[in-house]
Design a protein around this motif. Structure first.
Motif: not given
Length: 168
Positions: A78, A82, A137-138, A141-142, A144-145
């Motif tokens: 991930w 990023k 945004a991606a 998301w990367l 946080l998730a």
């Protein structure tokens, strides 16, 4: 130490991201300025915004992020995704800088030739927003998730997944 680096990194990312949104909007709003006073205001806002705020924030974000890589020892898939998206953000950043620079050069060239300038006919800066906002945004998301992207490794050729036992 890690908490301070994270705080610095997050603050710099916030300023950089805000600049990647604000500068294209300024280019759209002022790009066709016909009066010299409006054009001077446009140049001041975009040039100093880019040089004094957005670019230093980008550099600080990258330096603090690099420090976090080694301090926290993050080397997951991930994270590689990023980094690819942050690279895309850096390309958008450079393109916005090019548009800002060209907007001044084209206007000065037209003024020197005695032409009535309509401003620089630059590509539409909305493209910067279309690329940068989904990338931001991606990235969010990367981070946080922290998704498990092991399935991506199955799509890669085998030689990319193992060391090559070569030395420099």
């Amino acid at each position: 130490m890690i908490a301070a680096l994270k705080a610095l990194h997050i603050a710099a990312i916030l300023v950089w991201s805000a600049g990647l949104i604000a500068l294209p909007l300024l280019l759209i709003g002022y790009g066709g300025a016909r009066r010299q006073s409006r054009f001077s205001e446009f140049r001041l806002l975009t040039h100093y915004g880019y040089v004094a705020f957005v670019t230093p924030a980008a550099v600080i974000a990258v330096v603090a992020g690099t420090g976090l890589i080694f301090a926290a020892g993050v080397f997951d898939l991930w994270f590689i995704a990023k980094l690819a998206l942050v690279s895309l953000m850096a390309l958008v950043h450079a393109w916005i800088g090019h548009l800002i620079e060209q907007s001044g050069v084209q206007r000065q060239g037209a003024m020197a030739n005695g032409e009535r300038s309509r401003g620089y006919a630059m590509p539409n800066p909305i493209m910067a927003l279309v690329i940068a906002i989904p990338a931001m945004a991606a990235v969010l998301w990367l981070v946080l998730a922290k998704p498990d992207l092991a399935w991506v490794a199955g799509l890669l050729p085998q030689f990319m997944l193992q060391t090559q036992d070569q030395s420099l």
